[in-house]
Motif scaffolding. Sequence first.
Motif, short mmCIF file in Angstrom:
data_model
loop_
_atom_site.label_atom_id
_atom_site.label_comp_id
_atom_site.label_asym_id
_atom_site.label_seq_id
_atom_site.Cartn_x
_atom_site.Cartn_y
_atom_site.Cartn_z
N MET A 86 0.65 3.90 -2.63
CA MET A 86 -0.03 4.99 -3.03
C MET A 86 0.67 6.25 -3.44
O MET A 86 0.71 6.99 -3.90
CB MET A 86 -0.28 5.56 -1.49
CG MET A 86 -2.02 4.36 -1.17
SD MET A 86 -2.94 4.23 -2.28
CE MET A 86 -3.88 6.37 -1.71
N GLY A 89 -1.43 7.38 -5.25
CA GLY A 89 -2.31 8.06 -5.08
C GLY A 89 -2.76 9.75 -4.84
O GLY A 89 -4.24 10.27 -4.67
N ARG A 90 -2.13 9.64 -6.19
CA ARG A 90 -2.24 11.04 -7.24
C ARG A 90 -4.14 10.76 -7.82
O ARG A 90 -4.55 11.78 -7.79
CB ARG A 90 -1.26 11.30 -7.88
CG ARG A 90 -1.54 12.67 -8.52
CD ARG A 90 -1.91 13.74 -8.02
NE ARG A 90 -2.37 15.15 -8.29
CZ ARG A 90 -1.37 16.32 -9.38
NH1 ARG A 90 -0.47 16.09 -9.25
NH2 ARG A 90 -1.34 17.24 -9.84
N TYR A 115 0.93 -1.17 -0.11
CA TYR A 115 0.05 -0.37 -0.08
C TYR A 115 0.53 1.75 -0.11
O TYR A 115 0.57 2.36 -0.60
CB TYR A 115 -0.82 -0.35 1.10
CG TYR A 115 -1.74 -1.23 0.97
CD1 TYR A 115 -3.12 -0.28 0.39
CD2 TYR A 115 -1.90 -2.15 1.01
CE1 TYR A 115 -4.27 -1.25 -0.12
CE2 TYR A 115 -2.61 -3.39 1.07
CZ TYR A 115 -4.76 -2.64 0.49
OH TYR A 115 -5.22 -3.44 0.33
#
Length: 376
Positions: free
Chosen positions: A161, A167-168, A157
């Motif tokens: 991310m 994440g973006r 994770y």
Amino acid sequence: MEGIVGTKSRLVWAVNLCALVLVLLWTFPTFGLLVSSFRDRDQISASGWWKAMFPAEASVQYRAAGPDTAKLIDGLYVIEGNIFDGGPGEVTAFGTSIREPGAHIVGTDVVTDDGEVVTVAGSGDFRISSTAPMEGTRGMRIFATSVTPAKFTFENYGRVMGAEGIGRAFLNTMTVSIPATVIPILVAAFAAYALAWMEFPGRALIVALVVGLLVVPLQLALIPLLKMHNEIGIGKSYIGIWLAHTGFGLPLAIYLLRNYMIGLPREIIESARVDGATDFQIFLKIILPLSFPALASFAIFQFLWTWNDLLVAIVFLGNSEDQLVMTGQLKNLMGSRGGDWEILATSAFVTIAVPLVVFFAMQTYLVRGLLAGSVK
């Protein structure tokens, strides 16, 4: 027996059984994706997610340090290490050739063609010794059959991310989905009230037009709508994709909300009008609170559609790194990370996590909204 009070017909049992099968068909893959997202690459390659809680047997390939790192001990040139790099695991057999990775019993000395003696212990510790200086620039490859304990990690994770750009893309998807869900609801709520409770010429024709738009494929409007967006200066922007999703979602929203509002008790509306309430006051204080199930039902549909959308996002937003949504980023990862199953599993679960939360939090309103207008 089917007519006896308290007994269920065969049709009811069949419907319940089909519903259970559908639930299982969706639950098991989702749970498997969740479990796989916490496993590393070797574990995913060695066994299925249903064996994640048990030790897994796998083949290990390890390259020892180069000959220049050998130490002179008791007249022998020795290289030592651990094929697990200090991690947990148990070696059941080892070999010096990829064709026979489990040819030798742990603890036995094996003489290679170069005259070097190799031995591997059950803990993974190995020792390579030679009476003469070792030649070459690369270390020896050691193959082993091992049993590793179950292990779960959050590293996937953190990597997804951060370094992998999910994440973006997650923030970009939220930026697209939330306004693209709220705007159609605001517009459709006013339109549905007008079509349900206000008398004006052409109302029936507008309702028929809305129903007809439900079956029109959105692909027909992609190019004309994009050209119009480019002409007015909102092409490849968030405003453009918000308006596109609003236009594509309005027919279903108006149809669903009108069917619900038209089924509300007429006495309440007439009593409010007798008391002097305006249409806006009736809409704001009576219709909206009573129509919350239908509003929530459409919100689920619209949010899931915009969240999982790829075609509209590529056409109206683009595929640059700062505008790429999660579905587009996941598509890129499948092309560049085809062998990194742990990255794909984690990215896929992050993609479906929010829709799952939204669905389970509002599933009661979904059922009530879908049943609106079916009975009187």
